[in-house]
Motif scaffolding. Structure first.
Motif, short mmCIF file in Angstrom:
data_model
loop_
_atom_site.label_atom_id
_atom_site.label_comp_id
_atom_site.label_asym_id
_atom_site.label_seq_id
_atom_site.Cartn_x
_atom_site.Cartn_y
_atom_site.Cartn_z
N VAL A 31 0.82 -1.21 0.00
CA VAL A 31 0.00 0.00 0.00
C VAL A 31 0.86 1.27 0.00
N MET A 32 1.80 1.36 0.92
CA MET A 32 2.61 2.58 1.02
C MET A 32 3.47 2.83 -0.21
N PRO A 33 4.16 1.81 -0.77
CA PRO A 33 4.91 2.08 -2.01
C PRO A 33 3.99 2.45 -3.17
N GLY A 34 2.80 1.87 -3.22
CA GLY A 34 1.85 2.21 -4.27
C GLY A 34 1.38 3.65 -4.17
N GLN A 35 1.14 4.12 -2.96
CA GLN A 35 0.72 5.51 -2.77
C GLN A 35 1.84 6.47 -3.15
N ARG A 36 3.09 6.15 -2.77
CA ARG A 36 4.23 7.01 -3.15
C ARG A 36 4.40 7.04 -4.65
N CYS A 37 4.25 5.90 -5.31
CA CYS A 37 4.42 5.82 -6.76
C CYS A 37 3.34 6.63 -7.48
N GLU A 38 2.10 6.46 -7.07
CA GLU A 38 1.00 7.17 -7.73
C GLU A 38 1.02 8.66 -7.40
N ALA A 39 1.59 9.05 -6.27
CA ALA A 39 1.71 10.47 -5.94
C ALA A 39 2.69 11.16 -6.89
N LYS A 40 3.67 10.40 -7.39
CA LYS A 40 4.62 10.96 -8.36
C LYS A 40 4.04 11.00 -9.76
N GLY A 41 2.89 10.36 -9.96
CA GLY A 41 2.27 10.33 -11.28
C GLY A 41 2.66 9.12 -12.10
N ASP A 42 3.31 8.16 -11.47
CA ASP A 42 3.71 6.94 -12.17
C ASP A 42 2.63 5.87 -12.00
N TRP A 43 2.88 4.71 -12.60
CA TRP A 43 1.93 3.60 -12.55
C TRP A 43 2.44 2.56 -11.58
N TRP A 44 1.57 2.06 -10.71
CA TRP A 44 1.93 1.05 -9.72
C TRP A 44 1.33 -0.28 -10.11
N ASP A 45 2.18 -1.30 -10.23
CA ASP A 45 1.73 -2.67 -10.50
C ASP A 45 1.83 -3.44 -9.20
N TRP A 46 0.70 -3.74 -8.58
CA TRP A 46 0.71 -4.38 -7.26
C TRP A 46 1.13 -5.83 -7.32
N ARG A 47 0.96 -6.48 -8.46
CA ARG A 47 1.35 -7.90 -8.54
C ARG A 47 2.86 -8.06 -8.48
N GLY A 48 3.56 -7.25 -9.25
CA GLY A 48 5.02 -7.33 -9.26
C GLY A 48 5.67 -6.29 -8.37
N ARG A 49 4.85 -5.44 -7.71
CA ARG A 49 5.33 -4.36 -6.86
C ARG A 49 6.33 -3.51 -7.62
N THR A 50 5.93 -3.07 -8.82
CA THR A 50 6.79 -2.29 -9.69
C THR A 50 6.19 -0.91 -9.90
N CYS A 51 7.02 0.11 -9.81
CA CYS A 51 6.62 1.48 -10.11
C CYS A 51 7.16 1.82 -11.49
N ALA A 52 6.29 2.07 -12.44
CA ALA A 52 6.70 2.30 -13.82
C ALA A 52 6.34 3.71 -14.25
N HIS A 53 7.21 4.31 -15.03
CA HIS A 53 6.97 5.64 -15.56
C HIS A 53 6.34 5.50 -16.95
N PRO A 54 5.20 6.16 -17.20
CA PRO A 54 4.57 6.03 -18.52
C PRO A 54 5.45 6.68 -19.61
N VAL A 55 5.52 6.02 -20.74
CA VAL A 55 6.32 6.50 -21.86
C VAL A 55 5.39 6.74 -23.04
N LEU A 56 5.52 7.90 -23.65
CA LEU A 56 4.72 8.21 -24.83
C LEU A 56 5.18 7.36 -26.01
N ILE A 57 4.23 6.96 -26.84
CA ILE A 57 4.58 6.17 -28.02
C ILE A 57 5.45 6.99 -28.97
N SER A 58 5.20 8.30 -29.01
CA SER A 58 6.01 9.14 -29.90
C SER A 58 7.47 9.19 -29.44
N ASP A 59 7.73 8.99 -28.15
CA ASP A 59 9.11 8.92 -27.68
C ASP A 59 9.80 7.65 -28.15
N ILE A 60 9.04 6.58 -28.28
CA ILE A 60 9.61 5.31 -28.72
C ILE A 60 9.82 5.30 -30.23
#
Length: 90
Positions: A31-60
């Motif tokens: 819960v606490m890592p998920g709240q910190r991750c989402e407060a930064k505007g990133d995406w939280w995956d609770w299954r793998g406990r991963t905080c991911a930064h969204p990437v625009l397709i145009s950047d790729i």
């Protein structure tokens, strides 16, 4: 006090202690890592406990929308996908 009552008291005390530790581990581990991750505007995956930064397709792909009509259409489609009202024409 009866031995059975003492034994039941210890069993319930142990179950309470285990459930308290379980709730604490869940709060600190998920819960606490998920709240910190989402407060930064990133995406939280609770299954793998991963905080991911969204990437625009145009950047790729390196492709950008340089046509104003296409940009407006893309913004309207994105707003519709999010369930928001499309942006007002300017």
């Amino acid at each position: 006090m009866n031995r059975t009552i003492k034994r039941l008291m210890l069993i319930f005390l142990g179950a309470f202690a285990l459930s308290t530790v379980g709730v604490a581990v869940y709060q600190v581990g998920w819960v606490m890592p998920g709240q910190r991750c989402e407060a930064k505007g990133d995406w939280w995956d609770w299954r793998g406990r991963t905080c991911a930064h969204p990437v625009l397709i145009s950047d790729i792909t390196g492709r950008v929308i340089d046509n104003d009509a296409q940009r407006k259409a893309a913004k309207a489609a994105a707003a519709k996908a999010r369930g928001e009202a499309p942006p007002a024409p300017q």
